[in-house]
Motif scaffolding. Structure first.
Motif, PDB file in Angstrom:
ATOM      1  N   ILE A   1     -41.715  23.963  21.532  1.00  0.00           N
ATOM      2  CA  ILE A   1     -40.725  23.512  22.503  1.00  0.00           C
ATOM      3  C   ILE A   1     -39.767  24.644  22.844  1.00  0.00           C
ATOM      4  N   THR A   2     -39.501  24.799  24.131  1.00  0.00           N
ATOM      5  CA  THR A   2     -38.551  25.788  24.617  1.00  0.00           C
ATOM      6  C   THR A   2     -37.413  25.052  25.320  1.00  0.00           C
ATOM      7  N   VAL A   3     -36.187  25.431  24.976  1.00  0.00           N
ATOM      8  CA  VAL A   3     -35.005  24.834  25.596  1.00  0.00           C
ATOM      9  C   VAL A   3     -34.266  25.936  26.336  1.00  0.00           C
TER      10      VAL A   3
ATOM     11  N   MET B   1     -29.109  20.527  21.365  1.00  0.00           N
ATOM     12  CA  MET B   1     -30.474  20.063  21.626  1.00  0.00           C
ATOM     13  C   MET B   1     -31.379  20.183  20.407  1.00  0.00           C
ATOM     14  N   LYS B   2     -31.281  21.283  19.681  1.00  0.00           N
ATOM     15  CA  LYS B   2     -32.175  21.488  18.540  1.00  0.00           C
ATOM     16  C   LYS B   2     -31.977  20.411  17.475  1.00  0.00           C
ATOM     17  N   GLU B   3     -30.730  20.111  17.148  1.00  0.00           N
ATOM     18  CA  GLU B   3     -30.489  19.105  16.110  1.00  0.00           C
ATOM     19  C   GLU B   3     -30.905  17.707  16.563  1.00  0.00           C
ATOM     20  N   VAL B   4     -30.749  17.407  17.839  1.00  0.00           N
ATOM     21  CA  VAL B   4     -31.156  16.087  18.339  1.00  0.00           C
ATOM     22  C   VAL B   4     -32.680  15.965  18.327  1.00  0.00           C
ATOM     23  N   LEU B   5     -33.381  17.026  18.707  1.00  0.00           N
ATOM     24  CA  LEU B   5     -34.848  16.988  18.660  1.00  0.00           C
ATOM     25  C   LEU B   5     -35.345  16.898  17.219  1.00  0.00           C
ATOM     26  N   MET B   6     -34.630  17.535  16.296  1.00  0.00           N
ATOM     27  CA  MET B   6     -35.011  17.437  14.885  1.00  0.00           C
ATOM     28  C   MET B   6     -34.803  16.013  14.372  1.00  0.00           C
ATOM     29  N   GLU B   7     -33.751  15.341  14.825  1.00  0.00           N
ATOM     30  CA  GLU B   7     -33.538  13.935  14.462  1.00  0.00           C
ATOM     31  C   GLU B   7     -34.700  13.071  14.936  1.00  0.00           C
TER      32      GLU B   7
ATOM     33  N   PHE C   1     -39.110  16.349  15.566  1.00  0.00           N
ATOM     34  CA  PHE C   1     -39.749  17.615  15.915  1.00  0.00           C
ATOM     35  C   PHE C   1     -39.400  18.672  14.876  1.00  0.00           C
ATOM     36  N   SER C   2     -40.306  19.610  14.663  1.00  0.00           N
ATOM     37  CA  SER C   2     -40.133  20.648  13.658  1.00  0.00           C
ATOM     38  C   SER C   2     -39.142  21.710  14.140  1.00  0.00           C
ATOM     39  N   ALA C   3     -38.233  22.117  13.255  1.00  0.00           N
ATOM     40  CA  ALA C   3     -37.202  23.096  13.614  1.00  0.00           C
ATOM     41  C   ALA C   3     -37.807  24.457  13.949  1.00  0.00           C
ATOM     42  N   GLU C   4     -38.898  24.811  13.286  1.00  0.00           N
ATOM     43  CA  GLU C   4     -39.516  26.115  13.526  1.00  0.00           C
ATOM     44  C   GLU C   4     -40.172  26.194  14.901  1.00  0.00           C
ATOM     45  N   GLN C   5     -40.515  25.055  15.467  1.00  0.00           N
ATOM     46  CA  GLN C   5     -41.217  25.038  16.746  1.00  0.00           C
ATOM     47  C   GLN C   5     -40.272  24.953  17.947  1.00  0.00           C
ATOM     48  N   ILE C   6     -38.964  24.835  17.694  1.00  0.00           N
ATOM     49  CA  ILE C   6     -37.988  24.728  18.784  1.00  0.00           C
ATOM     50  C   ILE C   6     -37.283  26.062  18.932  1.00  0.00           C
ATOM     51  N   LYS C   7     -37.352  26.639  20.131  1.00  0.00           N
ATOM     52  CA  LYS C   7     -36.630  27.890  20.347  1.00  0.00           C
ATOM     53  C   LYS C   7     -35.797  27.793  21.615  1.00  0.00           C
ATOM     54  N   ASN C   8     -34.679  28.497  21.583  1.00  0.00           N
ATOM     55  CA  ASN C   8     -33.767  28.500  22.734  1.00  0.00           C
ATOM     56  C   ASN C   8     -34.047  29.699  23.599  1.00  0.00           C
TER      57      ASN C   8
ATOM     58  N   VAL D   1     -33.386  22.367  30.526  1.00  0.00           N
ATOM     59  CA  VAL D   1     -34.816  22.124  30.676  1.00  0.00           C
ATOM     60  C   VAL D   1     -35.472  22.246  29.303  1.00  0.00           C
ATOM     61  N   VAL D   2     -36.156  21.192  28.895  1.00  0.00           N
ATOM     62  CA  VAL D   2     -36.879  21.173  27.625  1.00  0.00           C
ATOM     63  C   VAL D   2     -38.356  21.113  27.981  1.00  0.00           C
ATOM     64  N   GLU D   3     -39.105  22.166  27.616  1.00  0.00           N
ATOM     65  CA  GLU D   3     -40.509  22.228  28.009  1.00  0.00           C
ATOM     66  C   GLU D   3     -41.394  22.593  26.831  1.00  0.00           C
ATOM     67  N   GLY D   4     -42.684  22.456  27.049  1.00  0.00           N
ATOM     68  CA  GLY D   4     -43.649  22.785  26.011  1.00  0.00           C
ATOM     69  C   GLY D   4     -44.266  21.565  25.358  1.00  0.00           C
TER      70      GLY D   4
END
Length: 102
Positions: free
Chosen positions: A28-30, A86-92, A95-102, A43-46
């Motif tokens: 996921i890319t934010v 966004m990262k903390e909400v997606l983790m809730e 979604f995996s923290a390692e797969q989310i990048k800003n 925009v949250v994509e991927g």
């Protein structure tokens, strides 16, 4: 298969873990884009739309950030700059923290 069975893994719907496994595998890319008149859009994509229900995710994010938004293709667009949380909400959401990048 009956209607109570998952077509992917063959388990009953209430025991199905396909979506949880899919969430961990998404890259996921934010990012924040500027639109007309200086409006910012997060925009949250991927996402793989075949494995993740983007409309349900969009509804969750819009309620969490108290903003408007939409699903376009395989991306979720939210009105405003929500990059910081966004990262903390997606983790809730699982979604995996390692797969989310800003």
């Amino acid at each position: 298969m009956s209607s109570g069975m998952c077509p992917v893994c063959g388990l009953p719907k209430e025991l199905c873990i396909c979506e949880e496994v899919a969430k961990e595998q998404q890259r996921i890319t934010v990012k924040v884009n500027r639109r007309r008149y200086g409006k910012e859009v997060t925009v949250v994509e991927g996402f793989d739309a075949s494995e993740i229900d983007l409309h349900e995710l969009s509804t969750y994010l819009k309620s969490k950030f108290a903003c408007g938004g939409t699903v376009k293709g395989n991306t979720v667009e939210l009105q405003g700059n929500h990059l910081a949380r966004m990262k903390e909400v997606l983790m809730e959401k699982g979604f995996s923290a390692e797969q989310i990048k800003n």
